[in-house]
Design a protein around this motif. Structure first.
Motif, PDB file in Angstrom:
ATOM      1  N   SER A   1       0.714  -1.220   0.132  1.00 50.82           N
ATOM      2  CA  SER A   1      -0.007   0.228  -0.036  1.00 50.82           C
ATOM      3  C   SER A   1       0.908   1.136  -0.036  1.00 50.82           C
ATOM      4  CB  SER A   1      -1.038   0.089   1.205  1.00 50.82           C
ATOM      5  OG  SER A   1      -0.095   0.073   2.361  1.00 50.82           O
ATOM      6  N   ALA A   2       2.044   1.181   0.630  1.00 50.46           N
ATOM      7  CA  ALA A   2       2.943   2.255   0.382  1.00 50.46           C
ATOM      8  C   ALA A   2       3.348   2.634  -1.028  1.00 50.46           C
ATOM      9  CB  ALA A   2       4.119   2.191   1.371  1.00 50.46           C
ATOM     10  N   SER A   3       3.400   1.685  -1.857  1.00 51.67           N
ATOM     11  CA  SER A   3       3.963   1.907  -3.027  1.00 51.67           C
ATOM     12  C   SER A   3       2.579   1.639  -4.110  1.00 51.67           C
ATOM     13  CB  SER A   3       5.140   0.819  -3.563  1.00 51.67           C
ATOM     14  OG  SER A   3       4.584  -0.442  -3.395  1.00 51.67           O
ATOM     15  N   TRP A   4       1.703   1.550  -3.730  1.00 57.95           N
ATOM     16  CA  TRP A   4       0.466   1.219  -4.657  1.00 57.95           C
ATOM     17  C   TRP A   4      -0.219   2.522  -4.874  1.00 57.95           C
ATOM     18  CZ3 TRP A   4      -0.969  -2.564  -7.512  1.00 57.95           C
ATOM     19  CH2 TRP A   4      -2.294  -2.581  -7.801  1.00 57.95           C
ATOM     20  N   ASP A   5      -0.335   2.890  -6.237  1.00 62.13           N
ATOM     21  CA  ASP A   5      -1.101   4.176  -6.477  1.00 62.13           C
ATOM     22  C   ASP A   5      -2.596   3.798  -6.896  1.00 62.13           C
ATOM     23  OD1 ASP A   5      -1.642   6.605  -7.540  1.00 62.13           O
ATOM     24  OD2 ASP A   5      -0.640   6.485  -9.299  1.00 62.13           O
TER      25      ASP A   5
ATOM     26  N   LEU B   1       3.872   1.885  -7.860  1.00 62.05           N
ATOM     27  CA  LEU B   1       4.871   2.828  -8.067  1.00 62.05           C
ATOM     28  C   LEU B   1       6.255   2.321  -8.339  1.00 62.05           C
ATOM     29  CD1 LEU B   1       3.347   5.747  -6.102  1.00 62.05           C
ATOM     30  CD2 LEU B   1       3.037   5.331  -8.374  1.00 62.05           C
ATOM     31  N   SER B   2       7.215   2.669  -9.216  1.00 62.75           N
ATOM     32  CA  SER B   2       8.522   2.355  -9.238  1.00 62.75           C
ATOM     33  C   SER B   2       9.085   3.099  -8.096  1.00 62.75           C
ATOM     34  CB  SER B   2       9.079   2.740 -10.686  1.00 62.75           C
ATOM     35  OG  SER B   2       9.119   4.045 -10.827  1.00 62.75           O
ATOM     36  N   ALA B   3      10.540   2.717  -7.928  1.00 67.02           N
ATOM     37  CA  ALA B   3      11.181   3.298  -6.978  1.00 67.02           C
ATOM     38  C   ALA B   3      11.472   4.934  -7.160  1.00 67.02           C
ATOM     39  CB  ALA B   3      12.584   2.985  -6.746  1.00 67.02           C
ATOM     40  N   LEU B   4      11.661   5.418  -8.520  1.00 70.93           N
ATOM     41  CA  LEU B   4      11.590   6.662  -8.537  1.00 70.93           C
ATOM     42  C   LEU B   4      10.390   7.734  -8.312  1.00 70.93           C
ATOM     43  CD1 LEU B   4      13.886   6.860 -11.869  1.00 70.93           C
ATOM     44  CD2 LEU B   4      14.490   7.830  -9.565  1.00 70.93           C
ATOM     45  N   GLU B   5       9.438   6.778  -8.981  1.00 70.32           N
ATOM     46  CA  GLU B   5       8.064   7.495  -8.753  1.00 70.32           C
ATOM     47  C   GLU B   5       7.637   7.705  -7.109  1.00 70.32           C
ATOM     48  OE1 GLU B   5       5.081   6.157 -12.308  1.00 70.32           O
ATOM     49  OE2 GLU B   5       6.125   4.570 -11.177  1.00 70.32           O
ATOM     50  N   ARG B   6       8.070   6.460  -6.354  1.00 67.35           N
ATOM     51  CA  ARG B   6       7.761   6.702  -4.923  1.00 67.35           C
ATOM     52  C   ARG B   6       8.305   7.899  -4.363  1.00 67.35           C
ATOM     53  NH1 ARG B   6       7.938   1.366  -5.013  1.00 67.35           N
ATOM     54  NH2 ARG B   6      10.414   1.415  -4.199  1.00 67.35           N
TER      55      ARG B   6
END
Length: 163
Positions: free
Chosen positions: A17-21, A28-33
C-alpha cells in the motif's frame, strides 16, 4: 500478555500500500515513490541523470513501454523520456511556459511592463508621433505573439515525440 502478530499477507499488503497508486491502478516504481510521494516535487533533469539506468527503465516499463523499445537507449534520452511521467504539469520539460521567456505569471507581467516602457521610450526618443508610435508598438506586439505561438507549437511537437 498476549500480542497479536500480523500475518505475512497483512505485512505484504501494508508494504504494497505504501507503493500502490490507486489512481493509476498499479504499483509505483522506486523513482515514482521518491519524487511523487516522498519529495512531493518533480525531479530535475540532472537528478534523473544521477539515477541508475535500471530505475529509469522501470518507470517507462511501469507506464507500458516494451523492453525492446527502451533497450539500447542512452541515459540522457531515458531521462528525457521519464521526465514527463514524473512531472504531471510538465513544468520541467516546458522551462518557459509563458511568453517572453518567463517561467511564472509574475515574471511575465514584469517583463511585459518593462518591454512596453522600453519600446515606448525608444519610440519617443527617436521622435515618432503618437499614431506611428502606437502602430509600431502594435506591430511589435503582433510579432512577439507570432513568435510565442511558434515556440508553443514546437514545444507541443517535442512533447508528442517524447511521449
Amino acid at each position: 500478555p498476549k500480542t497479536s502478530m500480523a500475518s505475512p499477507e497483512a505485512r505484504r499488503a501494508t508494504a504494497q500500500s505504501a507503493s500502490w497508486d490507486p489512481d493509476a491502478g498499479r504499483a509505483l516504481s522506486a523513482l515514482e515513490r521518491k519524487y511523487l510521494r516522498e519529495l512531493r516535487r518533480a525531479p530535475r533533469r540532472g537528478e534523473l541523470l544521477n539515477e541508475s539506468v535500471a530505475n529509469l527503465k522501470s518507470v517507462l516499463q511501469a507506464r507500458g513501454w516494451a523492453r525492446t523499445d527502451i533497450s539500447g537507449i542512452e541515459k540522457e534520452e531515458l531521462a528525457l523520456r521519464v521526465l514527463p511521467y514524473l512531472d504531471p504539469t510538465n513544468a520541467v520539460v516546458d522551462d518557459e511556459p509563458f511568453p517572453l521567456a518567463s517561467n511564472c505569471m509574475i515574471q511575465f507581467v514584469l517583463r511585459a511592463i518593462f518591454l512596453a516602457v522600453v519600446l515606448v521610450s525608444t519610440h519617443r526618443a527617436v521622435g515618432l508621433p503618437g499614431y506611428l508610435n502606437a502602430t509600431l508598438f502594435g506591430t511589435e506586439v503582433l510579432a512577439l505573439t507570432a513568435r510565442n505561438l511558434r515556440i508553443r507549437r514546437q514545444k507541443r511537437e517535442k512533447m508528442r515525440k517524447l511521449l
